[in-house]
Write a protein that holds these residues in place. Structure first.
Motif, mmCIF file in Angstrom:
data_model
loop_
_atom_site.group_PDB
_atom_site.id
_atom_site.type_symbol
_atom_site.label_atom_id
_atom_site.label_comp_id
_atom_site.label_asym_id
_atom_site.label_seq_id
_atom_site.Cartn_x
_atom_site.Cartn_y
_atom_site.Cartn_z
ATOM 1 N N UNK A 310 18.809 66.158 88.491
ATOM 2 C CA UNK A 310 18.388 66.188 89.897
ATOM 3 C C UNK A 310 17.162 67.067 90.037
ATOM 4 N N UNK A 311 16.106 66.508 90.593
ATOM 5 C CA UNK A 311 14.923 67.301 90.948
ATOM 6 C C UNK A 311 14.925 67.519 92.453
ATOM 7 N N UNK A 312 14.636 68.744 92.853
ATOM 8 C CA UNK A 312 14.548 69.094 94.270
ATOM 9 C C UNK A 312 13.102 69.456 94.587
ATOM 10 N N UNK A 313 12.531 68.795 95.590
ATOM 11 C CA UNK A 313 11.119 68.989 95.926
ATOM 12 C C UNK A 313 10.938 69.122 97.431
ATOM 13 N N UNK A 314 9.744 69.511 97.816
ATOM 14 C CA UNK A 314 9.331 69.568 99.214
ATOM 15 C C UNK A 314 7.950 68.957 99.319
ATOM 16 N N UNK A 315 7.000 69.733 99.808
ATOM 17 C CA UNK A 315 5.567 69.421 99.795
ATOM 18 C C UNK A 315 5.132 68.387 100.828
ATOM 19 N N UNK A 316 5.912 67.337 101.036
ATOM 20 C CA UNK A 316 5.448 66.231 101.878
ATOM 21 C C UNK A 316 5.568 66.504 103.368
ATOM 22 N N UNK A 317 6.502 67.366 103.768
ATOM 23 C CA UNK A 317 6.825 67.631 105.177
ATOM 24 C C UNK A 317 7.301 66.376 105.893
ATOM 25 N N UNK A 318 7.632 65.333 105.120
ATOM 26 C CA UNK A 318 8.003 64.068 105.752
ATOM 27 C C UNK A 318 6.852 63.450 106.517
ATOM 28 N N UNK A 319 5.634 63.915 106.228
ATOM 29 C CA UNK A 319 4.454 63.467 106.963
ATOM 30 C C UNK A 319 4.062 64.423 108.074
ATOM 31 N N UNK A 320 5.005 65.164 108.606
ATOM 32 C CA UNK A 320 4.883 66.177 109.670
ATOM 33 C C UNK A 320 4.464 65.598 111.012
ATOM 34 N N UNK A 321 3.347 64.893 111.063
ATOM 35 C CA UNK A 321 2.890 64.316 112.337
ATOM 36 C C UNK A 321 2.614 62.824 112.126
ATOM 37 N N UNK A 322 3.464 61.988 112.727
ATOM 38 C CA UNK A 322 3.296 60.541 112.578
ATOM 39 C C UNK A 322 1.903 60.110 113.018
ATOM 40 N N UNK A 323 1.264 59.188 112.283
ATOM 41 C CA UNK A 323 1.726 58.418 111.122
ATOM 42 C C UNK A 323 1.172 58.944 109.802
ATOM 43 N N UNK A 324 1.058 60.266 109.654
ATOM 44 C CA UNK A 324 0.443 60.847 108.462
ATOM 45 C C UNK A 324 1.247 60.535 107.201
ATOM 46 N N UNK A 325 2.522 60.174 107.362
ATOM 47 C CA UNK A 325 3.347 59.904 106.181
ATOM 48 C C UNK A 325 2.803 58.735 105.366
ATOM 49 N N UNK A 326 2.055 57.833 106.007
ATOM 50 C CA UNK A 326 1.455 56.732 105.253
ATOM 51 C C UNK A 326 0.406 57.256 104.268
ATOM 52 N N UNK A 327 -0.322 58.280 104.658
ATOM 53 C CA UNK A 327 -1.303 58.894 103.758
ATOM 54 C C UNK A 327 -0.606 59.691 102.662
ATOM 55 N N UNK A 328 0.486 60.377 103.026
ATOM 56 C CA UNK A 328 1.254 61.124 102.022
ATOM 57 C C UNK A 328 1.762 60.181 100.941
#
Length: 380
Positions: A310-328
């Motif tokens: 199991x690897x545990x990560x963060x970094x992405x913030x889930x995109x933080x402000x929609x729709x930035x998750x598409x760029x992530x």
């Protein structure tokens, strides 16, 4: 040449991001004339000049906290306004096709975009500044000893303690963590933005986290924008175990679990740092499953090849402000949640506990994660 390109982008991007809202909210509904047009245009010009200035003063050599707060918040709001202004352009086209008068359509769209942007920005500030909700996820681990079944591992990540003083928020987060009765607590990087001297008061409440089997910390990319070694030393002084390309074996009676951690890839810029998974796992019993802390989800490639459970990560913030998750998603294999990679490797990607830069979260709520490890049972 590289510096000139960076400077051009630094000035050009805000200009483009202001240009679309200017057209949608100012030029089109006013017909390019009148006092509202002049006031709106003046505000946009002021923004094009002021936003890069605030970001430079806040994140450049001066490291001005007030400028950082102003610039970051303005950037977040601008992103929301820009995205919904782009959507507004398409909506206006649809209205035109249906026969709605052009000026009326522009006004309808302008009001809709303005109301939506104000509402989402206000909600986003609330979402970012509140104490995150607890998300509990059960993870079946191949080869997990029976005595480790039900082990509770609380994960926080991307707290990003920075210019906005969140000491009280930090204390409340610790209260929530301890209320989960964790066996292990892990911080998966991006602890703070800034020096230990400036941010330690916000980080120090983490010293009150209670986890009988260990508190573990790894560096994220943002530590390497400042004083990574200073934060490693400071977390150690608070009783946390930094995992700087190393592992620890935790035990319950005769049952064992390996907790390992590797540096963020940006650590290569600092002598003696940078991810080194073979070094981290050197000496670990190959028959004991490994839970690995690795800040970026894309480090899963090496983890899967090494047989990490199991690897545990963060970094992405889930995109933080929609729709930035598409760029992530262009940079990372996963934005949030539990995913499987290769035959026996899983990845849990947290949306993060805090926020970076803009104090907004839109459609990407923060989280304090409780991973409950379970023995993998073969279906009969």
């Amino acid at each position: 040449m590289k510096l000139a390109v960076q400077l051009l982008l630094f000035l050009l991007v805000p200009a483009v991001m202001f240009a679309v809202p200017w057209w949608t909210l100012v030029a089109a509904p006013t017909g390019g004339s009148g006092p509202l047009f002049r006031i709106g245009t003046a505000l946009c010009v002021l923004g094009v000049i002021g936003l890069p200035l605030a970001m430079f003063l806040g994140h450049g050599p001066m490291q001005s906290d007030p400028a950082s707060i102003i610039g970051d918040t303005a950037l977040g709001v601008l992103w929301v306004v820009f995205c919904w202004s782009v959507i507004g352009v398409f909506v206006r086209g649809v209205l035109a096709v249906t026969g709605v008068d052009g000026r009326l359509a522009a006004k309808i769209v302008a009001v809709g975009v303005a109301v939506t942007a104000v509402s989402l920005s206000s909600w986003g500030v609330y979402e970012a500044r509140k104490v995150p909700q607890v998300r509990t996820v059960e993870v079946a681990i191949p080869g997990l000893d029976d005595g480790m079944d039900g082990l509770r591992m609380v994960v926080v990540t991307d707290t990003h303690f920075a210019a906005l003083d969140r000491q009280r928020w930090s204390e409340r987060v610790v209260d929530v963590i301890n209320a989960q009765k964790p066996d292990i607590v892990a911080h998966a990087g991006d602890l703070a933005d800034g020096s230990v001297a400036k941010r330690s008061a916000q980080v120090d409440p983490l010293g009150k986290v209670d986890a009988p089997l260990g508190r573990f910390y790894i560096t994220g990319n943002h530590e390497y924008f400042g004083d990574a070694q200073g934060w490693i030393d400071h977390m150690a002084s608070l009783g946390w175990q930094p995992l700087h390309n190393e592992h620890r074996t935790v035990t319950r009676g005769e049952d064992r679990l390996v907790i390992a951690g590797i540096d963020d890839p940006t650590g290569k810029s600092l002598p003696g740092h940078g991810p080194d998974l073979p070094r981290a796992l050197n000496g670990a019993d190959p028959d004991v499953p490994v839970v690995l802390l690795a800040h970026q989800p894309k480090q899963i490639v090496d983890s899967a090849a090494a047989g990490v459970a199991l690897q545990i990560s963060g970094h992405t913030h889930g995109g933080q402000i929609w729709p930035f998750h598409y760029l992530v998603r262009l940079d990372q294999p996963v934005v949030a949640g539990l995913s499987r990679h290769a035959a026996n490797t899983q990845l849990y990607t947290s949306r993060g506990t805090g926020f970076w830069g803009p104090q907004l979260r839109v459609f990407a709520p923060s989280e304090i994660t409780v991973l409950v490890l379970r023995v993998e049972r073969n279906a009969s």
